[in-house]
Design a protein around this motif. Structure first.
Motif, short mmCIF file in Angstrom:
data_model
loop_
_atom_site.label_atom_id
_atom_site.label_comp_id
_atom_site.label_asym_id
_atom_site.label_seq_id
_atom_site.Cartn_x
_atom_site.Cartn_y
_atom_site.Cartn_z
N VAL A 46 -5.95 38.82 65.99
CA VAL A 46 -6.90 38.36 64.97
C VAL A 46 -6.87 39.35 63.81
CG1 VAL A 46 -9.34 37.99 64.46
CG2 VAL A 46 -8.35 37.07 66.55
N THR A 47 -6.60 38.84 62.62
CA THR A 47 -6.49 39.71 61.43
C THR A 47 -7.83 39.94 60.76
OG1 THR A 47 -5.87 37.77 60.12
CG2 THR A 47 -4.08 39.13 60.97
N SER A 48 -8.76 38.96 60.87
CA SER A 48 -10.11 39.15 60.34
C SER A 48 -11.06 38.26 61.12
CB SER A 48 -10.16 38.82 58.84
OG SER A 48 -9.96 37.44 58.64
N ILE A 49 -12.32 38.68 61.14
CA ILE A 49 -13.35 37.94 61.87
C ILE A 49 -14.64 38.04 61.07
CG2 ILE A 49 -14.07 39.91 63.28
CD1 ILE A 49 -14.24 37.88 65.67
N ASP A 50 -15.45 37.00 61.13
CA ASP A 50 -16.73 37.06 60.42
C ASP A 50 -17.88 36.99 61.41
OD1 ASP A 50 -17.04 34.37 61.06
OD2 ASP A 50 -16.91 33.66 59.00
N LEU A 51 -19.09 37.18 60.89
CA LEU A 51 -20.27 37.23 61.74
C LEU A 51 -20.50 35.90 62.47
CD1 LEU A 51 -22.54 38.97 62.74
CD2 LEU A 51 -23.88 38.29 60.75
N THR A 52 -20.21 34.79 61.83
CA THR A 52 -20.38 33.49 62.48
C THR A 52 -19.52 33.39 63.73
OG1 THR A 52 -20.84 32.48 60.34
CG2 THR A 52 -20.26 30.99 62.13
N ALA A 53 -18.28 33.86 63.64
CA ALA A 53 -17.38 33.84 64.79
C ALA A 53 -17.91 34.73 65.91
CB ALA A 53 -15.98 34.27 64.37
N LEU A 54 -18.42 35.90 65.55
CA LEU A 54 -18.98 36.79 66.57
C LEU A 54 -20.20 36.19 67.23
CD1 LEU A 54 -18.60 40.33 64.99
CD2 LEU A 54 -17.25 39.30 66.80
N LYS A 55 -21.01 35.47 66.46
CA LYS A 55 -22.19 34.81 67.04
C LYS A 55 -21.78 33.74 68.04
CE LYS A 55 -25.51 35.69 63.36
NZ LYS A 55 -26.39 35.09 62.35
N VAL A 56 -20.69 33.03 67.75
CA VAL A 56 -20.18 32.02 68.70
C VAL A 56 -19.77 32.71 70.00
CG1 VAL A 56 -18.22 30.46 69.13
CG2 VAL A 56 -19.50 30.31 67.00
N LEU A 57 -19.10 33.85 69.89
CA LEU A 57 -18.69 34.59 71.08
C LEU A 57 -19.89 35.10 71.86
CD1 LEU A 57 -15.64 36.53 69.61
CD2 LEU A 57 -15.59 34.50 71.08
N ALA A 58 -20.92 35.55 71.16
CA ALA A 58 -22.14 36.02 71.83
C ALA A 58 -22.84 34.88 72.56
CB ALA A 58 -23.08 36.68 70.82
N ALA A 59 -22.96 33.73 71.92
CA ALA A 59 -23.59 32.57 72.56
C ALA A 59 -22.79 32.11 73.77
CB ALA A 59 -23.74 31.43 71.55
N ALA A 60 -21.48 32.14 73.66
CA ALA A 60 -20.62 31.75 74.79
C ALA A 60 -20.75 32.75 75.93
CB ALA A 60 -19.17 31.63 74.33
N THR A 61 -20.94 34.02 75.61
CA THR A 61 -21.15 35.03 76.64
C THR A 61 -22.42 34.74 77.43
OG1 THR A 61 -20.01 36.71 75.34
CG2 THR A 61 -21.52 37.50 77.03
N ARG A 62 -23.46 34.39 76.73
CA ARG A 62 -24.73 34.04 77.40
C ARG A 62 -24.57 32.79 78.25
NH1 ARG A 62 -28.21 35.30 72.18
NH2 ARG A 62 -28.61 37.50 72.54
N GLN A 63 -23.85 31.79 77.73
CA GLN A 63 -23.62 30.56 78.49
C GLN A 63 -22.81 30.86 79.75
OE1 GLN A 63 -24.91 27.59 78.19
NE2 GLN A 63 -23.77 26.85 79.96
N ALA A 64 -21.81 31.71 79.63
CA ALA A 64 -21.00 32.08 80.79
C ALA A 64 -21.87 32.73 81.86
CB ALA A 64 -19.87 33.02 80.37
N ALA A 65 -22.75 33.63 81.45
CA ALA A 65 -23.63 34.30 82.40
C ALA A 65 -24.56 33.31 83.09
CB ALA A 65 -24.45 35.38 81.68
N ARG A 66 -25.06 32.33 82.34
CA ARG A 66 -25.93 31.31 82.94
C ARG A 66 -25.21 30.49 84.01
NH1 ARG A 66 -28.62 31.08 77.71
NH2 ARG A 66 -27.04 29.72 76.86
N SER A 67 -23.89 30.34 83.83
CA SER A 67 -23.12 29.55 84.80
C SER A 67 -22.47 30.43 85.86
CB SER A 67 -22.06 28.70 84.08
OG SER A 67 -21.12 29.54 83.44
#
Length: 102
Positions: A46-67
């Motif tokens: 990944v050459t660049s990332i923005d805050l929106t992308a990081l928020k998606v990863l954070a939300a997916a992390t929480r979803q993974a933990a719930r499952s």
């Protein structure tokens, strides 16, 4: 941005930003539902990332933990780590530790 999936691993390359978050989110959630394994998102190319992308990863992390799974970020370069720290999302996501070189 390009995305390659290899089982529970999602390899991303290019610019990971608001334009590609829905595609990545969908891929992560499909992996969480379709596999009994933990999911790894490889950001090495990944050459660049923005805050929106990081928020998606954070939300997916929480979803993974719930499952009962883990979502791990691999290959986070200095820019990604810096944004994770500045946004305090480093407290939410799991970042794979870089292996020590010999």
């Amino acid at each position: 941005m390009e995305m390659i999936t290899d089982g529970p691993t999602i390899l991303l390359s290019g610019d990971f930003d608001v334009r590609s978050t829905m595609e990545v989110r969908t891929a992560i959630y499909e992996r969480l539902e379709g596999h009994d394994e933990d999911v790894v998102v490889d950001l090495t190319e990944v050459t660049s990332i923005d805050l929106t992308a990081l928020k998606v990863l954070a939300a997916a992390t929480r979803q993974a933990a719930r499952s009962g799974h883990h979502l791990t970020l691999r290959g986070c370069g200095p820019a990604v780590r810096r944004l994770l720290h500045l946004s305090h999302l480093i407290r939410v996501v799991e970042v794979e530790r870089a292996s020590a070189s010999a």
